[in-house]
Design a protein around this motif. Sequence first.
Motif, short mmCIF file in Angstrom:
data_model
loop_
_atom_site.label_atom_id
_atom_site.label_comp_id
_atom_site.label_asym_id
_atom_site.label_seq_id
_atom_site.Cartn_x
_atom_site.Cartn_y
_atom_site.Cartn_z
N ALA A 155 0.67 -1.11 0.09
CA ALA A 155 -0.09 -0.14 -0.14
C ALA A 155 0.84 1.34 0.15
O ALA A 155 0.59 2.27 -0.72
N SER A 156 1.73 1.20 0.85
CA SER A 156 2.85 2.30 0.99
C SER A 156 3.50 2.80 -0.53
O SER A 156 3.61 3.93 -1.04
N THR A 157 4.15 1.45 -1.08
CA THR A 157 4.73 1.94 -2.48
C THR A 157 3.63 2.24 -3.41
O THR A 157 4.14 3.00 -4.23
N SER A 158 2.38 1.67 -3.67
CA SER A 158 1.56 2.13 -4.44
C SER A 158 1.17 3.52 -4.49
O SER A 158 1.04 4.10 -5.43
N MET A 159 1.09 3.97 -3.48
CA MET A 159 0.72 5.37 -3.08
C MET A 159 1.86 6.25 -3.54
O MET A 159 1.63 7.32 -4.46
N GLU A 160 3.00 6.13 -3.11
CA GLU A 160 4.38 6.89 -3.96
C GLU A 160 4.36 6.63 -5.34
O GLU A 160 4.66 7.74 -6.05
#
Length: 398
Positions: A155-160
Amino acid sequence: VTISGLGIIGIEFANIFNALGVKDVNILVRGDVETSTKKLGMDMDVANELMRLLKKSGVKVLEGTSVSEFSYVPPPGADDEYIEMKLNDGSTMQTDLFFAATGRYPVGKNEETGLESAGVEVADRGMVGIDKKTLATSSKNVYAAGDVIGPPALASTSMEQAQRAVSAMFHEGDDDVTKDANHDDPLSIGVWTIPEMGYFGLTKEQAEKEGYSVVEGTARFDQCLRGRVFAPDGLCKLVVDEKEGTVLGCHLIGKEAAEMVHYGMALVKAGTSIFEILQTVYTAVTFHELFKEAALDANSKLDFGVEWQEIFAILQAECDVDFSEDYLREKFDSIDEDGSGELDEEEMGALFGAMGRTVSKRIIANIMRLSDTDGNGTIDFGEFKAIFDKIGCPAVEE
């Protein structure tokens, strides 16, 4: 409940079902625990602690086991019937629920998505190919982010990734908004097991493959007061460059591990040494005290640990050229008047004076204590030379 797969999803759901009161939770691992956890970049001590705690909670981990055939699957509504499975070793197993956690992939090859018709290149497993800087696909004005482009699928990398893609697609002017982006930068990983796991940077094995000589410093959670009282299960490990003392990796399992790993990430990215950690005062009754305990453990495994740092700072005097062995031997022999090949504390003070470095009695006493590896109360030439092999200083010109 039977779970197939020892990836992050499989481990997390094993904990969830167990915590919800399911009496019989089994994880089927096609290979072995070590191989499966190494694929996740997990430190083996953390992995072993995870397996210990899973088994302690009642979860069974069956290595070398997979389902070869579903002999019977009950129809909808037949809640009193079991799923029957034949395993690869010929045995059978019954279960209320079978949970497949052996990986997932996008459906980009399915023409219903329209990707290939739009000119977007799709790999065999359905992943969308991208430019790692801009997130642009092979089709003009089509960008991709998140699980559809493959690992790490967090989730964190997808947002970035989505933010970077939008910045790239609406960018105007000469400045390159993606110049500092690195799609393959290492990431901090948090795994929501019970207790949590978190890790960032290199394991010992990975560091050695990259050419480092390393030591590991480990602290169990019960080595800090908060852990001892509230959450004794778990460990904090630092992987440390043996030459420089810098932290190369941080690996945690225990309460708040997915929070604490961000501090470990900061240590690694800043190139912080364990000597700096040991000089840091951590708030009492916090889990962060474990970082100091782990640093102490790593320090104890170094040939030249924290007690040497003050000595090196005094002797080095901003020099960057090694003493030659001939120079050191000449000075050593000039003080060793009885030819014993050994110097006592008074003679060591005289030796440093002859080399143009006046060293206090306290520092000389520490040098004697730390360098006297054979414990005979004196320093031989090999023990003396080892100090200068480490610090690398030029002789003072007379």
